[in-house]
Design an enzyme around this catalytic site. Sequence first.
Site, PDB file in Angstrom:
ATOM      1  N   SER A  32       0.830  -1.197   0.000  1.00 40.81           N
ATOM      2  CA  SER A  32       0.000   0.000   0.000  1.00 40.81           C
ATOM      3  C   SER A  32       0.869   1.252   0.000  1.00 40.81           C
ATOM      4  O   SER A  32       2.087   1.165  -0.075  1.00 40.81           O
ATOM      5  CB  SER A  32      -0.911  -0.036   1.232  1.00 40.81           C
ATOM      6  N   ASN A  33       0.241   2.395   0.073  1.00 39.59           N
ATOM      7  CA  ASN A  33       0.933   3.687   0.093  1.00 39.59           C
ATOM      8  C   ASN A  33       0.633   4.397   1.401  1.00 39.59           C
ATOM      9  O   ASN A  33      -0.442   4.203   1.974  1.00 39.59           O
ATOM     10  CB  ASN A  33       0.415   4.570  -1.037  1.00 39.59           C
ATOM     11  N   ARG A  34       1.505   5.278   1.807  1.00 39.02           N
ATOM     12  CA  ARG A  34       1.227   6.103   2.980  1.00 39.02           C
ATOM     13  C   ARG A  34       0.180   7.138   2.623  1.00 39.02           C
ATOM     14  O   ARG A  34       0.390   7.974   1.751  1.00 39.02           O
ATOM     15  CB  ARG A  34       2.480   6.866   3.388  1.00 39.02           C
TER      16      ARG A  34
END
Length: 225
Positions: free
Chosen positions: A33-35
Amino acid sequence: LCAMLSPKDLTGRKVLVTAGPTCEAIDPVRFISNRSSGKMGYALAAAAEYRGAEVVLVSGPTNLAPPVNVETVAVESADQMAQAVFSRMADTDIIVKVAAVGDYRVETPADRKIKKSGQAGLPLALVENIDILKEVGARKKAGQVVVGFAAETHDLAANARAKLAAKKVDLLVANPVAGDETAFGADTNQATLFYKDGTEEQLPRMDKAKLAHAILDRVAKLAVK
Ligand code: CTP
Ligand code: CA
């Protein structure tokens, strides 16, 4: 109070906002995932609703409560986000893509939990996801306003201008993410706005709700029919 003080300059406008991260499955229990906390996108959706717009929020997984009077569509992967956006974009006046979309997904997610036993490493083959914003920019109809976001650790202006052009957006909102300037999870944000006509405008650091309204002040002017 906020609702009463907001200008109603988006009355009757249909606004689509994407927010949060996307998640790409590795196996049934893991993902990449991404921050992204989703705070900036949720603030924009709420602010647009305050200003009279009919708002749809397409959101990846966040810990935030859905804004009131906003139709919130929950998605996980970039592909699900793409479908949710493409199926609604024809019926939308303003599209604001705040989401931190995963650039890659696992080519073949395992259908059973990957066991660590006997494996010294774990190579993951990744394939590129569709660029939703680029596709939205390419499909944009006359009168539609498209706003992109970019969080940059370096070369902010050059990267922002390149994205503005490549994705054919009307406005690109760029945030620095270096050091204590980080935008992730914070309640404040600092943005520089890059417009299609080549102009740029640096806004001071401010609360995300206030920044959402500052951005919509500009978007409402771009969206004047
Ligand atoms: N975006 C998108 N679909 C993707 C990747 C990005 O719609 N698959 C959108 C984001 O929602 C954001 C804008 O494109 O509005 C810029 O995202 P960013 O990650 O900064 O740019 P990329 O083009 O992916 O370039 P890079 O990650 O290499 O900086
Ligand atoms: Ca990216």
